[in-house]
Design a protein around this motif. Structure first.
Motif, PDB file in Angstrom:
ATOM      1  N   SER A  87      36.542  15.658  66.553  1.00  0.00           N
ATOM      2  CA  SER A  87      37.983  16.073  66.641  1.00  0.00           C
ATOM      3  C   SER A  87      38.910  15.419  65.703  1.00  0.00           C
ATOM      4  N   GLU A  88      39.888  15.942  65.380  1.00  0.00           N
ATOM      5  CA  GLU A  88      41.111  15.463  64.557  1.00  0.00           C
ATOM      6  C   GLU A  88      42.585  15.969  65.134  1.00  0.00           C
ATOM      7  N   PRO A  89      43.385  15.201  64.877  1.00  0.00           N
ATOM      8  CA  PRO A  89      44.786  15.522  65.476  1.00  0.00           C
ATOM      9  C   PRO A  89      45.047  16.961  64.882  1.00  0.00           C
ATOM     10  N   ARG A  90      45.749  17.865  65.719  1.00  0.00           N
ATOM     11  CA  ARG A  90      45.899  19.158  65.462  1.00  0.00           C
ATOM     12  C   ARG A  90      46.960  19.197  64.089  1.00  0.00           C
ATOM     13  N   SER A  91      47.756  18.573  63.802  1.00  0.00           N
ATOM     14  CA  SER A  91      48.583  18.309  62.694  1.00  0.00           C
ATOM     15  C   SER A  91      47.789  18.285  61.294  1.00  0.00           C
ATOM     16  N   GLU A  92      46.735  17.509  61.332  1.00  0.00           N
ATOM     17  CA  GLU A  92      45.741  17.221  60.427  1.00  0.00           C
ATOM     18  C   GLU A  92      44.875  18.334  60.017  1.00  0.00           C
ATOM     19  N   GLN A  93      44.306  19.137  60.933  1.00  0.00           N
ATOM     20  CA  GLN A  93      43.586  20.295  61.223  1.00  0.00           C
ATOM     21  C   GLN A  93      44.518  21.434  60.425  1.00  0.00           C
ATOM     22  N   THR A  94      45.714  21.582  61.228  1.00  0.00           N
ATOM     23  CA  THR A  94      46.529  22.689  60.643  1.00  0.00           C
ATOM     24  C   THR A  94      46.958  22.390  59.200  1.00  0.00           C
ATOM     25  N   ALA A  95      47.185  21.402  58.597  1.00  0.00           N
ATOM     26  CA  ALA A  95      47.440  20.987  57.270  1.00  0.00           C
ATOM     27  C   ALA A  95      46.233  21.295  56.468  1.00  0.00           C
ATOM     28  N   ARG A  96      45.156  21.253  56.748  1.00  0.00           N
ATOM     29  CA  ARG A  96      44.010  21.252  55.838  1.00  0.00           C
ATOM     30  C   ARG A  96      43.270  22.833  55.890  1.00  0.00           C
ATOM     31  N   PHE A  97      43.984  23.623  57.209  1.00  0.00           N
ATOM     32  CA  PHE A  97      43.729  25.056  57.169  1.00  0.00           C
ATOM     33  C   PHE A  97      44.614  25.665  56.187  1.00  0.00           C
ATOM     34  N   VAL A  98      46.016  25.161  56.390  1.00  0.00           N
ATOM     35  CA  VAL A  98      47.054  25.680  55.503  1.00  0.00           C
ATOM     36  C   VAL A  98      46.493  25.525  53.877  1.00  0.00           C
ATOM     37  N   ALA A  99      46.265  24.318  53.619  1.00  0.00           N
ATOM     38  CA  ALA A  99      46.023  24.074  52.110  1.00  0.00           C
ATOM     39  C   ALA A  99      44.679  24.748  51.737  1.00  0.00           C
ATOM     40  N   LEU A 100      43.624  25.137  52.601  1.00  0.00           N
ATOM     41  CA  LEU A 100      42.632  25.832  52.125  1.00  0.00           C
ATOM     42  C   LEU A 100      42.992  27.519  51.919  1.00  0.00           C
ATOM     43  N   GLU A 101      43.796  27.899  52.798  1.00  0.00           N
ATOM     44  CA  GLU A 101      44.469  29.355  52.707  1.00  0.00           C
ATOM     45  C   GLU A 101      45.261  29.436  51.469  1.00  0.00           C
ATOM     46  N   LYS A 102      46.020  28.506  51.019  1.00  0.00           N
ATOM     47  CA  LYS A 102      46.740  28.536  49.709  1.00  0.00           C
ATOM     48  C   LYS A 102      45.712  28.085  48.524  1.00  0.00           C
ATOM     49  N   SER A 103      44.993  27.236  48.579  1.00  0.00           N
ATOM     50  CA  SER A 103      44.196  27.010  47.367  1.00  0.00           C
ATOM     51  C   SER A 103      43.029  28.181  46.980  1.00  0.00           C
ATOM     52  N   LEU A 104      42.697  28.869  48.082  1.00  0.00           N
ATOM     53  CA  LEU A 104      41.585  29.865  47.983  1.00  0.00           C
ATOM     54  C   LEU A 104      42.270  31.528  47.851  1.00  0.00           C
ATOM     55  N   SER A 105      43.315  31.766  48.192  1.00  0.00           N
ATOM     56  CA  SER A 105      43.858  32.959  48.216  1.00  0.00           C
ATOM     57  C   SER A 105      44.288  33.179  46.716  1.00  0.00           C
ATOM     58  N   GLY A 106      44.195  34.461  46.073  1.00  0.00           N
ATOM     59  CA  GLY A 106      44.670  34.787  44.615  1.00  0.00           C
ATOM     60  C   GLY A 106      43.856  33.813  43.703  1.00  0.00           C
ATOM     61  N   VAL A 107      42.460  33.552  43.882  1.00  0.00           N
ATOM     62  CA  VAL A 107      41.772  33.033  42.760  1.00  0.00           C
ATOM     63  C   VAL A 107      40.578  33.797  42.544  1.00  0.00           C
TER      64      VAL A 107
END
Length: 165
Positions: free
Chosen positions: A30-50
């Protein structure tokens, strides 16, 4: 003295765990929710429109033969758990396709891995795959319909016209 040190360490770990759930091994994986959320947002941004632009191999072809590989990712969005919406455009078998797929993406530490097991792609067949995304690159293994191979390349941002930069 040793018992006292262990108690102090245990108390410190308990205090950290209260302030930061999952710390000190309280909840493995497990990891703190804020780290997980940040990781998910970063993946969405880095893989959308590529576009994933690179090469693949095929077990039914000569071993050193590389084929050009290209998959455009229009949108990548976390749904829930390991499920991600991946709206992709790619060419396969002479067909240009745009498909919204719900793909499982799992994490190896901080690295996302697309993990397919007997995954049915409409009109194309059933596939197994493990594709890692890391620092603007992708690499992995795929299998389906009596053949398999490797794939690797770079993640490239698409410009407004849909061409890779």
């Amino acid at each position: 003295m040793v018992v006292r040190t262990l108690r102090a360490a245990g108390l410190a770990c308990a205090l950290i765990a209260v302030a930061r759930p999952g710390a000190c091994g309280a909840e493995p994986g497990s990891e703190p929710r804020s780290e997980q959320t940040a990781r998910f947002v970063a993946l969405e941004k880095s893989l959308s429109g590529v576009a994933l632009v690179g090469f693949s191999t095929d077990s039914n072809k000569p071993p050193r033969e590389l084929r050009d590989d290209r998959y455009e990712l229009v949108l990548v969005k976390h749904l829930q758990g390991d499920d991600w919406l991946v709206q992709s455009r790619f060419s396969y078998g002479g067909k240009d396709l745009v498909l919204p797929l719900t793909l499982p993406i799992r994490w190896a530490g901080d690295t996302p891995v697309i993990s397919l097991d007997k995954f049915a792609v409409p009109g194309l067949g059933t596939f197994d795959a493990r594709v890692m995304i890391y620092q603007g690159h992708y690499a992995g293994y795929w299998a389906g319909a009596g053949h398999a191979g490797h794939l690797f390349g770079a993640v490239k941002r698409l410009d407004a016209e849909g061409d890779s930069q």
